[in-house]
Motif scaffolding. Structure first.
Motif, short mmCIF file in Angstrom:
data_model
loop_
_atom_site.label_atom_id
_atom_site.label_comp_id
_atom_site.label_asym_id
_atom_site.label_seq_id
_atom_site.Cartn_x
_atom_site.Cartn_y
_atom_site.Cartn_z
N ARG A 39 0.83 -1.21 0.00
CA ARG A 39 0.00 0.00 0.00
C ARG A 39 0.86 1.26 0.00
N VAL A 40 1.99 1.20 0.69
CA VAL A 40 2.92 2.33 0.71
C VAL A 40 3.53 2.52 -0.68
N ARG A 41 3.84 1.41 -1.33
CA ARG A 41 4.40 1.51 -2.68
C ARG A 41 3.40 2.10 -3.66
N PHE A 42 2.13 1.73 -3.52
CA PHE A 42 1.08 2.33 -4.32
C PHE A 42 1.06 3.85 -4.11
N ILE A 43 1.10 4.25 -2.87
CA ILE A 43 1.06 5.68 -2.53
C ILE A 43 2.25 6.40 -3.15
N ALA A 44 3.45 5.81 -3.01
CA ALA A 44 4.65 6.44 -3.57
C ALA A 44 4.55 6.53 -5.09
N GLY A 45 4.07 5.47 -5.73
CA GLY A 45 3.96 5.46 -7.20
C GLY A 45 2.96 6.49 -7.70
N ILE A 46 1.81 6.57 -7.06
CA ILE A 46 0.80 7.55 -7.47
C ILE A 46 1.30 8.97 -7.22
N ALA A 47 1.96 9.18 -6.10
CA ALA A 47 2.48 10.52 -5.78
C ALA A 47 3.50 10.97 -6.82
N PHE A 48 4.36 10.06 -7.26
CA PHE A 48 5.36 10.42 -8.27
C PHE A 48 4.70 10.63 -9.63
N MET A 49 3.77 9.77 -9.98
CA MET A 49 3.11 9.88 -11.28
C MET A 49 2.34 11.19 -11.42
N CYS A 50 1.71 11.63 -10.35
CA CYS A 50 0.87 12.83 -10.40
C CYS A 50 1.53 14.03 -9.72
N CYS A 51 2.83 13.97 -9.51
CA CYS A 51 3.51 15.04 -8.78
C CYS A 51 3.48 16.36 -9.55
N GLY A 52 3.78 17.43 -8.85
CA GLY A 52 3.73 18.76 -9.44
C GLY A 52 4.69 18.95 -10.59
N TYR A 53 5.78 18.21 -10.60
CA TYR A 53 6.73 18.29 -11.71
C TYR A 53 6.05 17.86 -13.01
N ASN A 54 5.33 16.74 -12.98
CA ASN A 54 4.68 16.24 -14.19
C ASN A 54 3.54 17.14 -14.64
N THR A 55 2.73 17.61 -13.71
CA THR A 55 1.63 18.51 -14.10
C THR A 55 2.16 19.84 -14.59
N GLY A 56 3.30 20.27 -14.06
CA GLY A 56 3.88 21.54 -14.49
C GLY A 56 4.54 21.46 -15.85
N HIS A 57 5.00 20.27 -16.24
CA HIS A 57 5.79 20.13 -17.47
C HIS A 57 5.12 19.26 -18.52
N LEU A 58 3.82 19.26 -18.56
CA LEU A 58 3.12 18.46 -19.58
C LEU A 58 3.53 18.86 -20.99
N GLN A 59 3.89 20.11 -21.17
CA GLN A 59 4.28 20.58 -22.51
C GLN A 59 5.76 20.34 -22.80
N HIS A 60 6.52 19.90 -21.81
CA HIS A 60 7.97 19.69 -21.98
C HIS A 60 8.24 18.20 -22.06
N PHE A 61 8.17 17.69 -23.26
CA PHE A 61 8.19 16.25 -23.52
C PHE A 61 9.41 15.57 -22.91
N ASN A 62 10.60 16.10 -23.17
CA ASN A 62 11.81 15.39 -22.73
C ASN A 62 12.05 15.52 -21.23
#
Length: 697
Positions: A127-150
């Motif tokens: 369950r902790v691994r799920f939490i860590a994976g979801i947090a990384f997948m949806c983290c602010g870095y990814n939402t902030g850089h959706l337009q920055h492919f690389n």
């Protein structure tokens, strides 16, 4: 804490869980309701589109003749040219607005699953691994850089690199060495160069820590031998598979204006500064008030869930494991680098290659990675020890709760006092048609103080839910709360940082105007080349990158800027007598246009016939670059003559004869072939070794 091999495989249910969360969290993107804005189609899509068109037409995409009078495509460090993922998509379904969007979502998903796999190294609760994976997948870095492919691609492979490298350090087998070489190559080939540079230092730090940590109870000579042997094989394998990429980048560096260390002022641009870390608690508050943050909106968000923030703070004030200590140090170092200022200035002068990194905000992905792992280890310890809601965790919680309540009051007071609260903006929607556009307009009209009280109320409810879980040790519910938290954070921020108002279908409708394949460009003045309306170009970028007609009146904003080409557009050198803009992409100074015939055309080879006896030389309006050859007498010769600032010229020895221009970077092609063979062999060997030597994965 001892590191163990991960014995948990990725099940289909786990994969489906991540896919569902991805689709919901990135709903504006996953439904194709809105297109990825700005750099996604202006900068990252054109080279992928060209590769796709070239491959489907039967040509190897070495030279791109369309962008700013031509660039060596293999030298483009931002396009993912050397990534097997790019080649797979380009050579199968091809690139369009939909496949680019799916690829972006794929990388985000890959990063989340990678964090899930990585945290299994420490044998954390599932369950902790799920939490860590979801947090990384949806983290602010990814939402902030959706337009920055690389940037997204680099973040996606980072946890996988960490996982594979730890396995290699634990057991330097051929299987682990090959797996690590493949994964590290995928990151280097897909990521922005800045992430690759940072990764080198990050993994050097991991290696040093692993060598020195007390749990590794072996004699010094044995440690040196084991680590040296394992890393030596890994680095050799990585160099072999990277041969094409290395050759391509070395080829372009002397001719590329970004091939040299940038100025100090440029290296301090767009940081994730101190005030941007408000996002760790209030991510939505970073989408407004540019004067407060004084950096690009994409660089501000570093959110990784409220629950993990709570346990990260608990780890800081409590007793930490050796891994938590080293990851905390690494996270702080990269946070300071991402903040620019004196820390980046020091690194610019004293740490090799850091001075080549222009946008400092990309450093923070390493900080987020480290902080999520620290928090996950702490949460796992809390669960195992069956701790209760008391002591440090209790007062940290109440401090956060007080901050949130105070922020709600402050935001509401300022919004009402300045008549900026959202209720005053509802009347603006009467003139807007369509639900999607109404929603986007409403979100855009929010004030900074609106974002504070709205995010504050959301965080208060989440805090109360977390408190209930901690009191009653309901870890299954905590997992669901983190999922809901990250989905809400994504949906609130994506309209500002990731998507524009148009749909993917509208963007694709514009792209459909591009001619199919690689047609023969018309011999006409570039002033007559096709153009688009301003609104359409805002969606896909400059049309000269798509219209399959060579030449542009003004420099197109694109990361690859050759020195000669830049001099031409900047007019830093006085140009000779002819008006280049009025000439077609092939011309002579002493004959008419209708005396020139293009017999065949491809990105790498142009066959021309000149029907005139007075012609002495022919000019090709492509950027002067090594590896161009001409053939007029059956013998291929290197193009040595430059016409004007940056175009190529070749003599016509026999009047009325034809001429062939060809681009042939021999060394790069051989290195490319070596990389391809290495990739195939590594994959086969990995399958064979995994079958013969089954082990934890």
């Amino acid at each position: 804490m001892q590191v163990y091999a991960n014995s948990n495989r990725l099940s289909l249910n786990t994969l489906l869980f991540f896919v569902i969360v991805l689709i919901v969290a990135f709903l504006p993107v996953s439904t194709f309701l809105f297109f990825l804005k700005n750099d996604a189609f202006n900068g990252y899509f054109p080279p992928k589109f060209f590769m796709s068109e070239s491959i489907h037409a039967g040509y190897l995409p070495l030279w791109n003749p369309y962008i700013n009078f031509g660039i060596p495509q293999y030298g483009d460090m931002s396009s993912g040219y050397w990534s097997p993922v790019t080649w797979f998509i380009a050579s199968t379904v091809g690139y369009n607005a939909y496949t680019l969007t799916i690829e972006v979502l794929f990388y985000i998903l890959l990063g989340g699953i990678g964090m899930y796999i990585l945290t299994g190294i420490w044998k954390l609760d599932k369950r902790v691994r799920f939490i860590a994976g979801i947090a990384f997948m949806c983290c602010g870095y990814n939402t902030g850089h959706l337009q920055h492919f690389n940037w997204l691609a680099g973040a996606a492979f980072l946890p996988w690199c960490f996982w594979s490298y730890l396995r290699l350090l634990q057991n330097a087998t051929w299987k682990n060495s090959i797996a690590a070489a493949l994964i590290f190559y995928m990151m280097a080939a897909s990521a922005h160069p800045g992430i690759t540079i940072c990764a080198v230092y990050f993994f050097i730090g991991v290696l040093i820590f692993y060598f020195l940590k007390n749990e590794y109870a072996l004699p010094l000579k044995t440690r040196i031998k084991n680590i040296g042997k394992g890393n030596g094989v890994f680095l050799l394998l990585l160099l072999i598979i990277s041969a094409g990429m290395i050759a391509g980048y070395l080829d372009i560096l002397p001719h590329f204006i970004r091939g040299e260390k940038i100025s100090l002022s440029d290296s301090l641009s767009n940081p994730t500064n101190l005030q941007s870390w408000i996002s760790a608690l209030f991510p939505f508050a970073t989408v407004k008030n540019d004067s407060l943050y004084n950096t690009d909106i994409s660089m501000r968000n570093s959110y990784f869930s409220l629950a993990l923030l709570l346990f990260f703070l608990l780890a800081i004030v409590g007793k930490k494991s050796s891994w938590q200590k080293i990851l905390f140090v690494a996270g702080i170092i990269f946070a300071l680098l991402s903040s620019g200022g004196v820390f980046k200035t020091f690194a610019y002068h004293f740490i090799p290659f850091i001075g080549y990194v222009r946008l400092n905000g990309e450093f923070r992905i390493f900080t987020i990675l480290c902080f999520i792992i620290i928090a996950a280890i702490e949460l796992n310890r809390f669960i195992q020890q069956q701790n209760k809601f008391e002591g440090h965790i209790k007062w940290i919680y109440y401090i956060l709760e007080i901050i949130v309540i105070a922020s709600i009051c402050f935001g509401m007071y300022k919004a009402f006092a300045g008549k900026e609260i959202i209720v005053y903006k509802l009347q603006q929607l009467s003139n807007v048609n369509g639900f999607a556009l109404k929603l986007k307009t409403l979100i855009d009209s929010l004030s900074f103080y609106d974002t504070i009280w709205i995010q504050g109320i959301i965080q208060l409810f989440i805090l109360w839910a977390i408190k209930w879980c901690l009191k009653f040790s309901n870890w299954n519910l905590l997992q669901k709360i983190v999922v809901a938290d990250m989905i809400i954070a994504c949906l609130l921020n994506i309209p500002f940082t990731g998507v524009g108002k148009a749909s993917v279908a509208q963007v694709q409708a514009v792209l459909n105007k591009s001619p199919k394949g690689i047609p023969v460009p018309p011999l006409q003045s570039l002033l007559l080349n096709d153009t688009l309306s301003t609104g359409e170009e805002n969606l896909v970028g400059n049309w000269s990158m798509y219209n399959k007609q060579i030449g542009t009146k003004q420099k197109v904003a694109y990361p690859i800027i050759l020195k000669n080409m830049n001099a031409y557009f900047e007019k830093t050198v006085v140009q000779p007598g002819v008006m280049f803009a009025e000439k077609p992409f092939i011309f002579t100074a002493d004959t008419a246009i209708n005396n020139i015939t293009i017999k065949s055309f491809s990105p790498n080879r142009i066959m021309i016939n000149v029907n005139a006896d007075t012609v002495s030389a022919i000019i090709l309006k492509q950027n002067f670059y090594p590896h161009w050859y001409y053939n007029t007498t059956g013998t291929e010769k290197k193009v040595m003559e430059k016409f004007g600032i940056n175009f190529m010229s070749a003599p016509i020895i026999k009047p009325g004869a034809g001429i062939i221009f060809s681009f042939d970077p021999g060394l790069v092609k051989y290195a490319m072939l070596l990389s391809l063979l290495a990739f195939i062999i590594y994959c086969i060997l990995l399958v064979v070794l995994k079958t013969k030597q089954p082990g934890p994965s």
